[in-house]
Design a protein around this motif. Sequence first.
Motif, PDB file in Angstrom:
ATOM      1  N   ASP A  67       0.812  -1.215   0.000  1.00 13.62           N
ATOM      2  CA  ASP A  67       0.000   0.000   0.000  1.00 13.62           C
ATOM      3  C   ASP A  67       0.851   1.272   0.000  1.00 13.62           C
ATOM      4  O   ASP A  67       0.355   2.375   0.219  1.00 13.62           O
ATOM      5  CB  ASP A  67      -0.952   0.019   1.196  1.00 13.62           C
ATOM      6  N   THR A  68       2.137   1.109  -0.273  1.00 12.35           N
ATOM      7  CA  THR A  68       3.048   2.255  -0.348  1.00 12.35           C
ATOM      8  C   THR A  68       2.729   3.116  -1.571  1.00 12.35           C
ATOM      9  O   THR A  68       2.395   2.615  -2.630  1.00 12.35           O
ATOM     10  CB  THR A  68       4.510   1.750  -0.446  1.00 12.35           C
ATOM     11  N   LYS A  69       2.882   4.418  -1.410  1.00 11.94           N
ATOM     12  CA  LYS A  69       2.711   5.360  -2.519  1.00 11.94           C
ATOM     13  C   LYS A  69       4.088   5.660  -3.108  1.00 11.94           C
ATOM     14  O   LYS A  69       4.913   6.319  -2.484  1.00 11.94           O
ATOM     15  CB  LYS A  69       2.045   6.646  -2.044  1.00 11.94           C
TER      16      LYS A  69
ATOM     17  N   LYS B 218       6.907   7.416  -5.198  1.00 10.86           N
ATOM     18  CA  LYS B 218       7.110   8.817  -5.572  1.00 10.86           C
ATOM     19  C   LYS B 218       8.155   8.996  -6.671  1.00 10.86           C
ATOM     20  O   LYS B 218       8.574  10.121  -6.956  1.00 10.86           O
ATOM     21  CB  LYS B 218       7.519   9.620  -4.334  1.00 10.86           C
TER      22      LYS B 218
ATOM     23  N   ALA C  84       9.314   6.705  -1.585  1.00  6.39           N
ATOM     24  CA  ALA C  84       7.926   6.336  -1.327  1.00  6.39           C
ATOM     25  C   ALA C  84       7.465   6.969  -0.021  1.00  6.39           C
ATOM     26  O   ALA C  84       8.278   7.453   0.784  1.00  6.39           O
ATOM     27  CB  ALA C  84       7.793   4.812  -1.246  1.00  6.39           C
TER      28      ALA C  84
ATOM     29  N   ASN D 127       0.680   5.668   2.099  1.00  9.73           N
ATOM     30  CA  ASN D 127      -0.498   6.042   1.324  1.00  9.73           C
ATOM     31  C   ASN D 127      -1.676   6.251   2.270  1.00  9.73           C
ATOM     32  O   ASN D 127      -2.307   5.318   2.728  1.00  9.73           O
ATOM     33  CB  ASN D 127      -0.820   4.959   0.301  1.00  9.73           C
TER      34      ASN D 127
END
Length: 218
Positions: free
Chosen positions: A195-197, A199, A214, A217
């Motif tokens: 569930d990491t965003k 970058k 990252a 999120n």
Amino acid sequence: MFHKEGHKIIVITLLIVVGGYLLTDSFIEITWLKTIIMLALLVFLILILQFFRNPKRHTQLNDGQVISPVDGKVVVIEEVFEKEYFKEKRLQVSVFMSPINVHVTRYPIGGNVVFSKYHPGKYLVAWHPKASEENERTTVVVENKTYGKVLHRQIAGALAKRIVNYAKVGDNAVQGGESGFIKFGSRVDLYLPLDTKIKVALNQKVKGGESIIAEINE
């Protein structure tokens, strides 16, 4: 400023360059050949000094962000099954370092070192698909309460013949602090929660200790 891992090599290189210069000046009379040899010695010295440079980095400490552990180019962003520690699916982000990049490895997050292991292995080119499983490598996992656990893996390349890992289980890892060093060309893999965003993008150049890879999120 030069990294401590390079002090011995730098001294040996200086001795070789000075010795080569004196021998060239004493025994070679052809001007153009003497010039070429001296320029080659100078270039060799500059390359060694550049490789072991250790510039200061200004890390903005943030337990909710993962920063790049090394300088280089993002070559992999994909969902994979991490076999060694998590034994489950993770997001893998890999950064490839060329010989001209800074090769200091830094902690991507702050927290406690909960796993650290060295694996002897092959020296396939760093971008080879099996490099992360078959090459000489070290695996380090750091955990904090905000982000959870993040794994970073130093992987030797075709030129890298020694990985230095400072991380020990129980250590307090400071985000952006030195985790190790890889000599002469390699890559570092990051394994992050699904569930990491992310970058960064493929082929993006990143700077160790500063570029955000990252974040959580929310």
